[in-house]
Design a protein around this motif. Structure first.
Motif, PDB file in Angstrom:
ATOM      1  N   VAL A  29      36.566  34.498  42.513  1.00 13.85           N
ATOM      2  CA  VAL A  29      38.166  35.086  42.360  1.00 13.85           C
ATOM      3  C   VAL A  29      38.358  35.226  40.675  1.00 13.85           C
ATOM      4  O   VAL A  29      38.249  34.524  39.778  1.00 13.85           O
ATOM      5  N   ARG A  30      38.802  36.324  40.625  1.00 19.97           N
ATOM      6  CA  ARG A  30      39.446  36.772  39.167  1.00 19.97           C
ATOM      7  C   ARG A  30      40.876  36.848  39.310  1.00 19.97           C
ATOM      8  O   ARG A  30      41.444  37.204  40.281  1.00 19.97           O
ATOM      9  N   ALA A  31      41.663  36.405  38.452  1.00 22.10           N
ATOM     10  CA  ALA A  31      43.138  36.803  38.152  1.00 22.10           C
ATOM     11  C   ALA A  31      43.480  37.583  36.948  1.00 22.10           C
ATOM     12  O   ALA A  31      43.051  37.068  35.817  1.00 22.10           O
ATOM     13  N   ASP A  91      46.283  39.799  35.056  1.00 19.81           N
ATOM     14  CA  ASP A  91      47.693  40.403  34.964  1.00 19.81           C
ATOM     15  C   ASP A  91      48.637  39.991  36.522  1.00 19.81           C
ATOM     16  O   ASP A  91      49.377  40.655  36.804  1.00 19.81           O
ATOM     17  N   GLY A  92      48.336  38.633  36.597  1.00 25.19           N
ATOM     18  CA  GLY A  92      49.191  38.150  37.697  1.00 25.19           C
ATOM     19  C   GLY A  92      48.849  38.680  39.401  1.00 25.19           C
ATOM     20  O   GLY A  92      49.125  38.240  40.170  1.00 25.19           O
ATOM     21  N   VAL A  93      47.633  39.424  39.320  1.00 28.59           N
ATOM     22  CA  VAL A  93      46.975  39.826  40.432  1.00 28.59           C
ATOM     23  C   VAL A  93      45.727  39.025  40.853  1.00 28.59           C
ATOM     24  O   VAL A  93      45.000  38.909  39.785  1.00 28.59           O
ATOM     25  N   THR A  94      45.596  38.544  42.031  1.00 26.56           N
ATOM     26  CA  THR A  94      44.367  37.690  42.339  1.00 26.56           C
ATOM     27  C   THR A  94      43.367  38.856  43.085  1.00 26.56           C
ATOM     28  O   THR A  94      43.761  39.717  44.077  1.00 26.56           O
ATOM     29  N   TYR A  95      42.061  39.013  42.561  1.00 24.10           N
ATOM     30  CA  TYR A  95      41.103  39.717  43.078  1.00 24.10           C
ATOM     31  C   TYR A  95      39.917  38.925  43.527  1.00 24.10           C
ATOM     32  O   TYR A  95      39.685  37.766  43.041  1.00 24.10           O
ATOM     33  N   VAL A 135      32.116  43.941  43.052  1.00 28.84           N
ATOM     34  CA  VAL A 135      33.429  44.404  43.154  1.00 28.84           C
ATOM     35  C   VAL A 135      34.462  43.702  43.470  1.00 28.84           C
ATOM     36  O   VAL A 135      34.117  42.928  44.727  1.00 28.84           O
ATOM     37  N   TYR A 136      35.507  43.218  42.969  1.00 27.93           N
ATOM     38  CA  TYR A 136      36.616  42.268  43.369  1.00 27.93           C
ATOM     39  C   TYR A 136      37.868  43.232  43.801  1.00 27.93           C
ATOM     40  O   TYR A 136      38.344  43.969  43.148  1.00 27.93           O
ATOM     41  N   GLU A 137      38.210  42.864  44.982  1.00 27.13           N
ATOM     42  CA  GLU A 137      39.156  43.578  45.855  1.00 27.13           C
ATOM     43  C   GLU A 137      40.698  42.800  45.553  1.00 27.13           C
ATOM     44  O   GLU A 137      40.521  41.591  45.801  1.00 27.13           O
ATOM     45  N   PRO A 138      41.627  43.504  45.546  1.00 26.48           N
ATOM     46  CA  PRO A 138      42.944  42.687  45.696  1.00 26.48           C
ATOM     47  C   PRO A 138      43.174  42.172  47.000  1.00 26.48           C
ATOM     48  O   PRO A 138      42.640  42.745  48.159  1.00 26.48           O
ATOM     49  N   GLY A 179      41.544  28.075  43.110  1.00 31.27           N
ATOM     50  CA  GLY A 179      41.876  28.624  41.633  1.00 31.27           C
ATOM     51  C   GLY A 179      40.962  29.652  41.373  1.00 31.27           C
ATOM     52  O   GLY A 179      39.932  29.930  41.955  1.00 31.27           O
ATOM     53  N   PRO A 180      41.387  30.344  40.407  1.00 30.27           N
ATOM     54  CA  PRO A 180      40.444  31.418  39.944  1.00 30.27           C
ATOM     55  C   PRO A 180      39.272  31.031  39.209  1.00 30.27           C
ATOM     56  O   PRO A 180      39.365  29.954  38.344  1.00 30.27           O
ATOM     57  N   ASP A 181      38.234  31.541  39.158  1.00 32.83           N
ATOM     58  CA  ASP A 181      36.960  31.297  38.549  1.00 32.83           C
ATOM     59  C   ASP A 181      37.038  32.044  37.184  1.00 32.83           C
ATOM     60  O   ASP A 181      36.280  31.357  36.208  1.00 32.83           O
ATOM     61  N   ALA A 182      37.819  32.953  36.852  1.00 32.74           N
ATOM     62  CA  ALA A 182      38.223  33.615  35.655  1.00 32.74           C
ATOM     63  C   ALA A 182      39.658  33.957  35.534  1.00 32.74           C
ATOM     64  O   ALA A 182      40.230  34.854  36.469  1.00 32.74           O
ATOM     65  N   GLY A 183      40.489  33.465  34.534  1.00 27.26           N
ATOM     66  CA  GLY A 183      41.635  33.652  34.683  1.00 27.26           C
ATOM     67  C   GLY A 183      42.294  34.863  33.538  1.00 27.26           C
ATOM     68  O   GLY A 183      43.541  34.775  33.474  1.00 27.26           O
TER      69      GLY A 183
END
Length: 302
Positions: free
Chosen positions: A87-89, A91-95, A21-24, A44-48
């Motif tokens: 870290v996932r990014a 639609d401009g939101v970081t999770y 689970v990735y939370e904002p 930085g994101p691990d997946a952009g």
């Protein structure tokens, strides 16, 4: 980018799948929110993108754990909680999905107690070591009563219940890619994962639970749906849910991964159950279950 020592090894990651689970960032209270915001900015994101896996970062997590064991007396769990995360990014939101390595180590210790022979358990982790780890957990729980892991792990199989939050449209298969031209660059392994918004995941699990309670006698399928549903309720409603085949990609191989449609088949079976076609539902469930039992059986191979 954050400065991290890269540990290189030819050892493949364990044959394990992960439900994450990735939370904002907004879901985390202070000071955790500030920590994860700074971490995400530096790392930085691990997946952009939605279709990008976190396979490279997952491999780094395994290598970090392996490096921590080298040259040390094995311990039941890390001395400190990890400050790292996936870290996932989107639609401009970081999770953020914290590794929570120490918390997961306590859970793994519980699983080891249940599955390992006593003689083997006492040799690997003597009773005094286990007792100290348990006392440490009780002290930690007093200050973290609501703590829960963001990552569930299953070795040698993907539990059928883990497919319930996902549909065929959430599936993403990334074929293996050769190494780049740069010195020391590694080939990109194949990856198979499912990614969906939390709201959709909860709806699917709730519908599955109702169908299983109505169409099937009380048993493992309904209990599995309830278990997954309760875990998902612990997180922010705008989170992301991911099922990652992880190290199982090395066991299954690209061809079998490309053909695997477990989530879609289970979804079709539940549709048949809701339509009253119990026979078709049972066939779909048995197809998925048998597939993963065959994979699990490889655990005993030599």
């Amino acid at each position: 980018m954050q400065s991290v020592t890269a540990v290189r090894t030819s050892v493949l990651p364990p044959y394990a799948a992960h439900l994450r689970v990735y939370e904002p960032l907004a879901a985390f209270p202070e000071p955790d929110r500030a920590h994860w915001q700074a971490y995400a900015s530096a790392h930085g994101p691990d997946a952009g993108a939605v279709e990008q896996p976190v396979a490279r970062a997952a491999l780094e997590e395994q290598r970090t754990a392996l490096a921590d064991l080298v040259g040390r007396t094995p311990r039941a769990l890390p001395e400190r909680e990890s400050g790292r995360a996936f870290v996932r990014a989107v639609d401009g939101v970081t999770y953020v999905c914290p590794w929570a390595t120490r918390l997961r180590s306590w859970q793994a210790l519980d699983e080891l107690r249940e599955s390992a022979p006593v003689a083997l358990l006492d040799t690997a982790l003597p009773p005094a070591t286990r007792a100290a780890a348990e006392a440490d957990r009780e002290r930690w729980r007093a200050g973290h009563p609501d703590a829960r892991p963001w990552i569930m792990t299953s070795r040698w199989e993907v539990p059928v219940r883990w497919f319930l939050p996902f549909g065929e449209e959430d599936r993403c298969f990334v074929p293996p890619a050769p190494a780049g031209p740069g010195e020391g660059e590694e080939p990109e392994p194949a990856a198979l994962f499912y990614l969906t918004p939390m709201a959709q995941a909860r709806r699917r699990v709730a519908r599955a639970y109702r169908a299983l309670r109505t169409g099937v006698a009380e048993g493992e399928p309904a209990q599995g749906a309830e278990q997954v549903g309760r875990w998902l309720e612990e997180f922010h409603p705008r989170s992301l849910v991911e099922l990652d085949y992880g190290g199982l990609v090395h066991l299954l191989g690209p061809e079998r991964l490309a053909e695997d449609r477990s989530a879609g088949e289970l979804e079709e079976g539940l549709g048949a159950l809701r339509a009253g076609d119990t026979a078709a539902a049972v066939r779909a469930y048995e197809t998925v279950t048998l597939r993963w039992r065959r994979v699990l059986a490889l655990r005993q191979a030599n």
